[in-house]
Write a protein that holds these residues in place. Sequence first.
Motif, PDB file in Angstrom:
ATOM      1  N   LEU A   1       0.830  -1.202   0.000  1.00 15.81           N
ATOM      2  CA  LEU A   1       0.000   0.000   0.000  1.00 15.81           C
ATOM      3  C   LEU A   1       0.867   1.256   0.000  1.00 15.81           C
ATOM      4  O   LEU A   1       0.633   2.194  -0.769  1.00 15.81           O
ATOM      5  CB  LEU A   1      -0.918   0.026   1.225  1.00 15.81           C
ATOM      6  N   LYS A   2       1.869   1.276   0.865  1.00 15.63           N
ATOM      7  CA  LYS A   2       2.746   2.442   0.958  1.00 15.63           C
ATOM      8  C   LYS A   2       3.560   2.624  -0.319  1.00 15.63           C
ATOM      9  O   LYS A   2       3.792   3.754  -0.761  1.00 15.63           O
ATOM     10  CB  LYS A   2       3.662   2.339   2.178  1.00 15.63           C
ATOM     11  N   HIS A   3       3.989   1.523  -0.915  1.00 14.92           N
ATOM     12  CA  HIS A   3       4.743   1.583  -2.167  1.00 14.92           C
ATOM     13  C   HIS A   3       3.865   2.160  -3.284  1.00 14.92           C
ATOM     14  O   HIS A   3       4.305   3.044  -4.025  1.00 14.92           O
ATOM     15  CB  HIS A   3       5.240   0.180  -2.536  1.00 14.92           C
ATOM     16  N   ASN A   4       2.633   1.672  -3.378  1.00 17.19           N
ATOM     17  CA  ASN A   4       1.713   2.165  -4.402  1.00 17.19           C
ATOM     18  C   ASN A   4       1.403   3.653  -4.204  1.00 17.19           C
ATOM     19  O   ASN A   4       1.336   4.414  -5.167  1.00 17.19           O
ATOM     20  CB  ASN A   4       0.422   1.351  -4.405  1.00 17.19           C
ATOM     21  N   ARG A   5       1.245   4.061  -2.939  1.00 20.21           N
ATOM     22  CA  ARG A   5       0.998   5.477  -2.636  1.00 20.21           C
ATOM     23  C   ARG A   5       2.204   6.309  -3.079  1.00 20.21           C
ATOM     24  O   ARG A   5       2.046   7.367  -3.694  1.00 20.21           O
ATOM     25  CB  ARG A   5       0.736   5.672  -1.143  1.00 20.21           C
TER      26      ARG A   5
END
Length: 81
Positions: free
Chosen positions: A61-65
């Motif tokens: 999730l953090k990578h995609n954000r």
Amino acid sequence: MLGETHSLVNDFPEHTDLIVSLLESDAVFAKDNKQYTAMDKEIRVLELNGDPIEDEAMHKLKHNRAELKDSLYQRLIAAKG
């Protein structure tokens, strides 16, 4: 910091006018910003609730954000120039 908002205006206050302008004039930018904001909120809620998902899922999730934020920032810089 846990629970910190990472909106574009919050992280790039020097580009506030341009962000507002693009949100009004560029439908793709506005759509991607909406998705980014939703992702940021999801992550913030998860963090404040003690990360009730697997570490790998949170990392994704953090990578995609981060990737979406980078794309939005690159479009800001291109529009500025």
